[in-house]
Design an enzyme around this catalytic site. Sequence first.
Site, PDB file in Angstrom:
ATOM      1  N   SER A 116      33.670  42.696  37.601  1.00 45.62           N
ATOM      2  CA  SER A 116      33.045  42.298  38.932  1.00 45.62           C
ATOM      3  C   SER A 116      31.473  41.730  39.014  1.00 45.62           C
ATOM      4  O   SER A 116      31.599  40.591  38.407  1.00 45.62           O
ATOM      5  CB  SER A 116      33.089  43.583  39.819  1.00 45.62           C
ATOM      6  OG  SER A 116      32.966  43.048  41.193  1.00 45.62           O
ATOM      7  N   HIS A 139      37.168  38.767  40.600  1.00 47.09           N
ATOM      8  CA  HIS A 139      37.882  38.713  41.817  1.00 47.09           C
ATOM      9  C   HIS A 139      36.970  38.350  42.978  1.00 47.09           C
ATOM     10  O   HIS A 139      35.623  38.264  42.657  1.00 47.09           O
ATOM     11  CB  HIS A 139      38.506  40.256  42.028  1.00 47.09           C
ATOM     12  CG  HIS A 139      37.238  41.285  41.972  1.00 47.09           C
ATOM     13  ND1 HIS A 139      36.492  41.317  43.270  1.00 47.09           N
ATOM     14  CD2 HIS A 139      36.909  42.390  41.326  1.00 47.09           C
ATOM     15  CE1 HIS A 139      35.550  42.318  43.068  1.00 47.09           C
ATOM     16  NE2 HIS A 139      36.009  42.826  41.659  1.00 47.09           N
TER      17      HIS A 139
END
Length: 236
Positions: A116, A139
């Site tokens: 992330s 993501h």
Amino acid sequence: MEEQEAGRCPEESPEDPQPIVDFGSSVIRSRRGTIHVLTIVGQVEGHQVLPPGSKSTKYEHVMPLLALVEESDDIDGLLVLLNTVGGDIEAGLAIAELIASMSKPTVSLVLGGGHSIGVPLAVSAKRSFIAPSAAMTIHPVRLNGLVIGVPQTFYYFERIQERITQFVTANSHVKRKDFTKLMLQTGELAADVGSVIYGEEAVELGLIDEIGGLSDALACLHRMVGEKDSGSASSP
């Protein structure tokens, strides 16, 4: 005469910080130079304090520490060790921007995971390494808590995602279209949109510079320090 507390040096006060314990950092001094080692582990904590049972990296500790490393005459370079699940976007980007703007040699090493917001942190150093077994999750931005379903909310999502994409592509060799494709891929993550890539794939994509471990990262950092010193010595 008062007895000294066992295990404490006379000049040491109870309030003195213990860098490794309190801040996850240490200083390595050798004949090749002085390297500051910073660990970014667990979850990057933002403006909200995480529960006591959560392993976290606090940005209010890291940011002044980076300023100290940059200004210190005794420290030659910075090694960043990453094993993070991600965390607060703005706190993570703030740390990444500081590392990217440092003039001293910097090297990052992803061990375990750089997930992330850990992706911008990994590429923020001048040279990045990843262990073959390490993973990176890419993501889109996610938001916890109350979300107001108005156009401004989605516009904010789009803008902050753009900030992350711009930072990653500016500080690595990954192509924008490849990074966006990985970020929006469906069918790979059980409960999310995005991708998980491992060491060799991260290097093939240009996201990370090299496969390697601790000795590789340190050797690269010392080489960068030596080149910087040579350049300073030859300048008028």
